[in-house]
Design an enzyme around this catalytic site. Structure first.
Site, PDB file in Angstrom:
ATOM      1  N   SER A   1      99.623  21.235  30.857  1.00  0.00           N
ATOM      2  CA  SER A   1     100.384  22.311  31.520  1.00  0.00           C
ATOM      3  C   SER A   1     101.854  21.934  31.634  1.00  0.00           C
ATOM      4  O   SER A   1     102.197  20.757  31.793  1.00  0.00           O
ATOM      5  CB  SER A   1      99.777  22.508  32.910  1.00  0.00           C
ATOM      6  OG  SER A   1     100.725  23.016  33.819  1.00  0.00           O
TER       7      SER A   1
ATOM      8  N   TYR B   1      97.190  20.487  41.062  1.00  0.00           N
ATOM      9  CA  TYR B   1      96.899  21.060  39.741  1.00  0.00           C
ATOM     10  C   TYR B   1      97.670  20.289  38.659  1.00  0.00           C
ATOM     11  O   TYR B   1      97.093  19.843  37.668  1.00  0.00           O
ATOM     12  CB  TYR B   1      97.281  22.544  39.712  1.00  0.00           C
ATOM     13  CG  TYR B   1      97.250  23.139  38.320  1.00  0.00           C
ATOM     14  CD1 TYR B   1      96.042  23.327  37.653  1.00  0.00           C
ATOM     15  CD2 TYR B   1      98.427  23.482  37.657  1.00  0.00           C
ATOM     16  CE1 TYR B   1      96.009  23.850  36.366  1.00  0.00           C
ATOM     17  CE2 TYR B   1      98.403  24.010  36.380  1.00  0.00           C
ATOM     18  CZ  TYR B   1      97.190  24.191  35.737  1.00  0.00           C
ATOM     19  OH  TYR B   1      97.154  24.698  34.469  1.00  0.00           O
TER      20      TYR B   1
HETATM   21  P1  NAD Z   1      91.256  31.061  32.686  1.00  0.00           P
HETATM   22  O1  NAD Z   1      90.957  30.769  34.113  1.00  0.00           O
HETATM   23  O2  NAD Z   1      91.385  32.460  32.259  1.00  0.00           O
HETATM   24  O3  NAD Z   1      90.207  30.338  31.752  1.00  0.00           O
HETATM   25  C1  NAD Z   1      89.479  29.212  32.118  1.00  0.00           C
HETATM   26  C2  NAD Z   1      87.994  29.523  31.905  1.00  0.00           C
HETATM   27  O4  NAD Z   1      87.272  28.335  32.162  1.00  0.00           O
HETATM   28  C3  NAD Z   1      87.465  30.598  32.863  1.00  0.00           C
HETATM   29  O5  NAD Z   1      86.804  31.613  32.140  1.00  0.00           O
HETATM   30  C4  NAD Z   1      86.511  29.844  33.769  1.00  0.00           C
HETATM   31  O6  NAD Z   1      85.387  30.633  34.125  1.00  0.00           O
HETATM   32  C5  NAD Z   1      86.128  28.652  32.925  1.00  0.00           C
HETATM   33  N1  NAD Z   1      85.821  27.465  33.710  1.00  0.00           N
HETATM   34  C6  NAD Z   1      86.527  26.945  34.749  1.00  0.00           C
HETATM   35  N2  NAD Z   1      85.937  25.834  35.190  1.00  0.00           N
HETATM   36  C7  NAD Z   1      84.840  25.620  34.422  1.00  0.00           C
HETATM   37  C8  NAD Z   1      83.841  24.642  34.387  1.00  0.00           C
HETATM   38  N3  NAD Z   1      83.812  23.638  35.264  1.00  0.00           N
HETATM   39  N4  NAD Z   1      82.868  24.729  33.441  1.00  0.00           N
HETATM   40  C9  NAD Z   1      82.864  25.754  32.559  1.00  0.00           C
HETATM   41  N5  NAD Z   1      83.787  26.732  32.556  1.00  0.00           N
HETATM   42  C10 NAD Z   1      84.768  26.659  33.475  1.00  0.00           C
HETATM   43  O7  NAD Z   1      92.609  30.258  32.372  1.00  0.00           O
HETATM   44  P2  NAD Z   1      93.550  30.293  31.082  1.00  0.00           P
HETATM   45  O8  NAD Z   1      94.835  30.896  31.485  1.00  0.00           O
HETATM   46  O9  NAD Z   1      92.812  30.801  29.913  1.00  0.00           O
HETATM   47  O10 NAD Z   1      93.801  28.740  30.908  1.00  0.00           O
HETATM   48  C11 NAD Z   1      93.108  27.950  29.955  1.00  0.00           C
HETATM   49  C12 NAD Z   1      93.567  26.515  30.122  1.00  0.00           C
HETATM   50  O11 NAD Z   1      94.973  26.427  29.909  1.00  0.00           O
HETATM   51  C13 NAD Z   1      93.323  25.928  31.499  1.00  0.00           C
HETATM   52  O12 NAD Z   1      93.018  24.572  31.342  1.00  0.00           O
HETATM   53  C14 NAD Z   1      94.658  26.084  32.192  1.00  0.00           C
HETATM   54  O13 NAD Z   1      94.810  25.133  33.226  1.00  0.00           O
HETATM   55  C15 NAD Z   1      95.594  25.836  31.041  1.00  0.00           C
HETATM   56  N6  NAD Z   1      96.917  26.445  31.186  1.00  0.00           N
HETATM   57  C16 NAD Z   1      97.044  27.803  31.264  1.00  0.00           C
HETATM   58  C17 NAD Z   1      98.308  28.364  31.363  1.00  0.00           C
HETATM   59  C18 NAD Z   1      98.539  29.832  31.480  1.00  0.00           C
HETATM   60  O14 NAD Z   1      99.680  30.225  31.733  1.00  0.00           O
HETATM   61  N7  NAD Z   1      97.532  30.684  31.276  1.00  0.00           N
HETATM   62  C19 NAD Z   1      99.422  27.537  31.358  1.00  0.00           C
HETATM   63  C20 NAD Z   1      99.248  26.151  31.295  1.00  0.00           C
HETATM   64  C21 NAD Z   1      97.990  25.620  31.187  1.00  0.00           C
HETATM   65  C1  UGA Z   2     101.163  29.380  35.280  1.00  0.00           C
HETATM   66  C2  UGA Z   2      99.638  29.295  35.354  1.00  0.00           C
HETATM   67  O1  UGA Z   2      99.148  30.040  36.448  1.00  0.00           O
HETATM   68  C3  UGA Z   2      99.184  27.860  35.480  1.00  0.00           C
HETATM   69  O2  UGA Z   2      97.775  27.830  35.342  1.00  0.00           O
HETATM   70  C4  UGA Z   2      99.831  27.067  34.393  1.00  0.00           C
HETATM   71  O3  UGA Z   2      99.450  25.757  34.389  1.00  0.00           O
HETATM   72  C5  UGA Z   2     101.328  27.177  34.460  1.00  0.00           C
HETATM   73  O4  UGA Z   2     101.663  28.545  34.278  1.00  0.00           O
HETATM   74  C6  UGA Z   2     102.008  26.386  33.358  1.00  0.00           C
HETATM   75  O5  UGA Z   2     102.937  26.869  32.728  1.00  0.00           O
HETATM   76  O6  UGA Z   2     101.652  25.234  33.174  1.00  0.00           O
HETATM   77  P1  UGA Z   2     103.018  29.729  37.075  1.00  0.00           P
HETATM   78  O7  UGA Z   2     104.197  29.434  36.231  1.00  0.00           O
HETATM   79  O8  UGA Z   2     103.076  29.419  38.522  1.00  0.00           O
HETATM   80  O9  UGA Z   2     101.729  28.991  36.541  1.00  0.00           O
HETATM   81  O10 UGA Z   2     102.664  31.266  36.797  1.00  0.00           O
HETATM   82  P2  UGA Z   2     102.440  32.497  37.763  1.00  0.00           P
HETATM   83  O11 UGA Z   2     101.329  32.239  38.702  1.00  0.00           O
HETATM   84  O12 UGA Z   2     102.366  33.707  36.928  1.00  0.00           O
HETATM   85  O13 UGA Z   2     103.810  32.530  38.585  1.00  0.00           O
HETATM   86  C7  UGA Z   2     105.053  32.694  37.919  1.00  0.00           C
HETATM   87  C8  UGA Z   2     106.146  32.723  38.942  1.00  0.00           C
HETATM   88  O14 UGA Z   2     105.985  33.890  39.763  1.00  0.00           O
HETATM   89  C9  UGA Z   2     106.129  31.538  39.898  1.00  0.00           C
HETATM   90  O15 UGA Z   2     107.429  31.123  40.129  1.00  0.00           O
HETATM   91  C10 UGA Z   2     105.546  32.103  41.186  1.00  0.00           C
HETATM   92  O16 UGA Z   2     106.010  31.500  42.348  1.00  0.00           O
HETATM   93  C11 UGA Z   2     105.991  33.527  41.133  1.00  0.00           C
HETATM   94  N1  UGA Z   2     105.056  34.409  41.866  1.00  0.00           N
HETATM   95  C12 UGA Z   2     103.733  34.388  41.618  1.00  0.00           C
HETATM   96  C13 UGA Z   2     105.569  35.273  42.826  1.00  0.00           C
HETATM   97  O17 UGA Z   2     106.782  35.292  43.071  1.00  0.00           O
HETATM   98  N2  UGA Z   2     104.707  36.081  43.501  1.00  0.00           N
HETATM   99  C14 UGA Z   2     103.368  36.069  43.279  1.00  0.00           C
HETATM  100  O18 UGA Z   2     102.633  36.837  43.939  1.00  0.00           O
HETATM  101  C15 UGA Z   2     102.868  35.210  42.297  1.00  0.00           C
END
Ligand code: NAD
Ligand code: UGA
Length: 341
Positions: A136, A161
Site C-alpha cells: 500500500s 493498516y
Molecule cells: P477489497 O476489500 O474490495 O478486497 C479484499 C477482498 O478480500 C474482499 O472481498 C474480502 O472479502 C476478502 N478478504 C478479506 N480478508 C480475507 C481473508 N482473511 N480471507 C479471505 N478473503 C478475505 O479491497 P481492494 O480495494 O480490492 O484491495 C485489495 C488489496 O489491495 C488489499 O490487500 C488492500 O489492502 C490493497 N490495497 C488497496 C488499495 C485501494 O485503493 N483499493 C490501495 C492500496 C492497497
Molecule cells: C486507500 C484505501 O482505502 C486503502 O485500503 C489503501 O491502502 C490506500 O488507499 C493506499 O493508497 O494505500 P485512502 O487514501 O485513505 O486509502 O482512501 P480513501 O478512504 O478513499 O480516502 C481518500 C481521502 O479522502 C483521505 O484523505 C480521507 O481522509 C478522505 N476522506 C475519506 C474524507 O475526507 N471523508 C471520508 O468520509 C472518507
C-alpha cells in the site's frame, strides 16, 4: 519488448477474488483464457451484495473455481495449494482501509499478518513461479520527498493498516531469501472505479448524497492545508499487475517492490469537485454535496505521490486515465447499478 507476456497455460490463485481489485484482475485473466482459482471469505466489511455481484460475473467463466474461505485458516490455504497447484499466486485478500484500523485493529493482524503468513507457507511447501502481493502507498507515511520511490525509507507507518502492509513486505523478503520464492510487492495508490469499494471516499460520498446525508471532509476542505492523493483508476492498476505476473524477479534479487500509482496526485477537494461534476453529468441534474469539514485524522497520510519510473522501466507501462475520465465511468456505473436513472 523486454518483458514476458501473460502465460495463459498457468494456474493463477487470486485471494480476495470477490474484492474490488481481485475481481477485475480475475476477470481479465479469465478473459485471456487462464485458469483462475479464487479465494474469498465474503466478509461484511462492506455491502456483501456487491461482492456477490462481482463473484457472479466470475462464475460465468468455466475456468474459474471459487473456494470460499479465510486465508487466516492455514488448513484451508494448504488444501487449496495442494489441490490446485497454482504457479502464480496473487494475494489481494486483506482487511483494507486506513481509518477502520483505529477501531478494529485485531482484524488487521488476523487477515493481513496471519493470513499472509499462511500464503507464504503455502508457497514454501508448494513451489510457485511468482508470488505477487498487495502492499500500500500508506507505507510511505508522512514522507516529504516526492514522488515516492520504492527505495525510500518506509519505516514510519502512521496506522496499523500501513504497519501490516510494511510487515508483509518484510515477511515476503525473508521467505524469498530463505526459500527462494520469487516475490513482488505492489504498493497500490488509492484505487477507484466502477464496482469499487463503498468505504472509499468517492463511493461513500455518492452513497451519502443519495441518502440525503452530508459528506464529511477530513482535511478541513483544504482551508488550512491541502491533502493530496495519487488516485489511480482500476484499469490502470490491473494492467500494471498483469504485466508483472509473468515477470518475477531473478534469482539474484528474489524479492521486489513496485509502486502502481498514476503519478499525478490531486487535491482531495479537486477530486470531490470532479465527482460532483461526474454525478451531475450521469444524472442530468446538478449535484452539490452538503459538506461538513473536519480536521485531518492522525492515521491519514497528508500526501501520496507515486514515482512510476520503476514500473515503466520493467514493463513499459504508465497509468494514463485522468480523474475526469475515471470518475465519469464510476458515476455512470453507480447510477445504473443503483437504478437511479
Ligand atoms: P477489497 O476489500 O474490495 O478486497 C479484499 C477482498 O478480500 C474482499 O472481498 C474480502 O472479502 C476478502 N478478504 C478479506 N480478508 C480475507 C481473508 N482473511 N480471507 C479471505 N478473503 C478475505 O479491497 P481492494 O480495494 O480490492 O484491495 C485489495 C488489496 O489491495 C488489499 O490487500 C488492500 O489492502 C490493497 N490495497 C488497496 C488499495 C485501494 O485503493 N483499493 C490501495 C492500496 C492497497
Ligand atoms: C486507500 C484505501 O482505502 C486503502 O485500503 C489503501 O491502502 C490506500 O488507499 C493506499 O493508497 O494505500 P485512502 O487514501 O485513505 O486509502 O482512501 P480513501 O478512504 O478513499 O480516502 C481518500 C481521502 O479522502 C483521505 O484523505 C480521507 O481522509 C478522505 N476522506 C475519506 C474524507 O475526507 N471523508 C471520508 O468520509 C472518507
Amino acid at each position: 519488448m523486454g518483458y514476458r507476456l501473460l502465460d495463459t497455460d498457468k494456474t493463477y490463485l487470486v485471494t480476495g477474488a470477490a474484492g474490488f481489485i481481485g475481481f477485475y484482475l480475475s476477470r481479465k485473466l479469465l478473459e485471456k483464457d487462464c485458469r483462475v482459482i479464487g479465494i474469498d471469505n465474503m466478509n461484511d466489511y462492506y455491502d456483501v451484495d456487491l461482492k456477490y455481484a462481482r463473484l457472479g460475473e466470475l462464475e460465468l467463466f468455466d475456468k474459474f473455481t471459487f473456494a470460499r474461505g479465510d486465508i487466516s485458516d492455514k488448513f484451508l490455504v494448504m488444501k487449496v495449494f495442494k489441490e490446485y497447484k497454482p504457479r502464480i499466486v496473487v494475494n489481494l485478500a486483506a482487511q483494507a482501509g486506513v481509518r477502520y484500523s483505529m477501531e478494529n485493529p485485531d482484524i488487521y493482524i488476523r487477515n493481513n499478518i496471519m493470513g499472509f503468513f499462511n500464503i507464504l507457507e503455502g508457497c514454501r511447501h508448494n513451489p510457485v513461479d511468482h508470488l505477487v502481493y498487495a502492499s500500500s502507498s500508506s507505507v510511505y507515511g508522512s514522507g516529504k520527498k516526492v514522488p515516492f520511490e520504492e527505495s525510500d525509507f518506509v519505516d514510519s507507518p502512521l496506522s496499523l493498516y500501513a504497519a501490516s502492509k510494511r510487515s508483509n513486505e518484510l515477511m515476503a523478503y525473508a521467505y524469498s531469501h530463505l526459500y527462494g520464492i520469487p516475490s513482488t510487492g505492489l504498493r497500490f495508490f488509492t484505487v477507484y472505479g466502477p464496482m469499487g469499494r463503498p468505504d472509499m471516499v468517492y463511493f461513500r460520498f455518492a452513497d451519502e448524497y443519495f441518502a440525503g446525508e452530508p459528506v464529511r471532509i477530513f482535511n478541513n476542505g483544504g482551508f488550512e492545508y491541502d491533502l493530496y492523493r495519487d488516485f489511480t483508476y482500476i484499469d490502470d492498476t490491473v494492467e500494471g499487475i498483469l504485466r508483472l505476473l509473468n515477470n518475477p524477479p531473478g534469482s539474484e534479487e528474489y524479492s521486489r517492490i513496485f509502486n502502481i500509482g498514476s503519478g499525478r496526485p490531486e487535491k482531495l477537494m479537486v477530486f470531490v469537485d470532479n465527482l460532483e461534476r461526474a454525478l451531475s453529468s450521469a444524472l442530468g441534474k446538478k449535484v452539490v454535496f452538503r459538506k461538513i469539514f473536519e480536521p485531518m485524522k492522525p492515521e491519514d497520510v497528508p500526501v501520496t505521490y507515486a514515482s512510476t519510473d520503476m514500473l515503466q522501466k520493467a514493463v513499459g507501462f504508465k497509468p494514463s486515465t485522468t480523474i475526469e475520465e475515471g470518475l465519469q465511468k464510476f458515476a455512470d456505473w453507480y447510477v445504473k447499478y443503483n437504478k437511479i436513472v
